[in-house]
Design an enzyme around this catalytic site. Structure first.
Site: not given
Length: 259
Positions: A36-38, A101, A143, A153
């Site tokens: 993921h990215y945050t 993340e 994700h 993401d």
């Protein structure tokens, strides 16, 4: 939640426990690494949210821009990171996965490039996780792969090819953009059924309806973000279809050890 969280990976420099977790359903062992990215302004706000019981979200690891790695949930536990999602017919991706993340604000924050130290850390952490859990290469996912249309993401800037060169994940060189038959919203018939069947074969959650509907468009865009990032438009052009075909053909076969 245990009173003390012992890091599973020697690469985790700090532990920040979160109450947002539970047991893996059915005693599942994780076989998906989900990236993921945050999508938040900075690392501090992301860590605060992931530890907030009211937010009801979490992950196993957070990788900061400078390469520091924090662990929030034991790998044996079920973190709440995937949300409504599916892969290869499995709708409980949280029980099947370990979530990482990567601190990056995403498009709302200008979507900066992922720094070198961060990607180095993600690669090392990912290799450590997949080695210990014997995860197949084609189950290192975005994700957006498991939640097409709902999540984008870690996005088209995430360097999946670089991870693959280091031995992490499944990749094939994207077919070049160019002329050729393409399919898009409103198209119907057997070619669309065949296209949908190919995406479903790879793992995407897609009904084989024969209609290029919004879900199909979302799946195509998710695939492009991961495997053909030069153009993300949800149109199944010749480059997209050829890349998908090549991925299916090059898919690693399960070994006796991972079966």
């Amino acid at each position: 939640m245990p009173a003390v969280l012992t890091p599973d990976s020697p690469l985790a420099l700090k532990v920040i426990p979160t109450p947002n977790q539970g047991e893996r359903k059915g005693g599942r062992r994780p076989d998906i690494l989900l990236i993921h990215y945050t999508g938040m302004p900075d690392a501090a706000s992301a860590l605060q949210r992931l530890a907030d019981p009211l937010a009801e979200v979490s992950c196993h690891y957070v990788v900061l821009e400078d390469g520091r790695i924090f662990q929030m949930v034991s790998e044996a536990a079920r973190a709440w990171h995937a949300g409504v999602s599916s892969w290869a017919g499995d709708t409980d991706v949280n029980s099947a996965s370990i979530g990482v993340e990567v601190v990056n604000p995403g498009p709302d924050g200008g979507y900066p490039d992922f720094p070198e130290p961060q990607i180095d850390a993600v690669t090392k952490l990912g290799l450590d996780i997949v080695s210990r859990w014997r995860m197949p290469a084609d189950r290192v996912l975005a994700h957006s792969d498991v939640a097409p249309g709902r999540k984008i993401d870690p996005g088209e800037k995430f360097p999946w090819e670089r991870l693959h060169r280091a031995g992490l994940g499944h990749w094939t060189p994207p077919a070049p953009l160019g002329d050729g038959r393409s399919f898009g919203p409103g198209d119907e018939g057997q070619p669309i059924q065949a296209l949908q069947a190919m995406f479903a074969m790879y793992g995407y959650g897609l009904e084989i309806s024969g209609v290029y509907d919004p879900r199909t468009e979302a799946v195509v865009a998710a695939f492009q973000r991961h495997f053909r990032p030069a153009l993300v438009d949800g149109i199944a052009d010749a480059s997209t279809i050829t890349t998908l075909r090549d991925l299916i053909r090059s898919r690693p076969q399960p070994s006796a050890a991972s079966a």
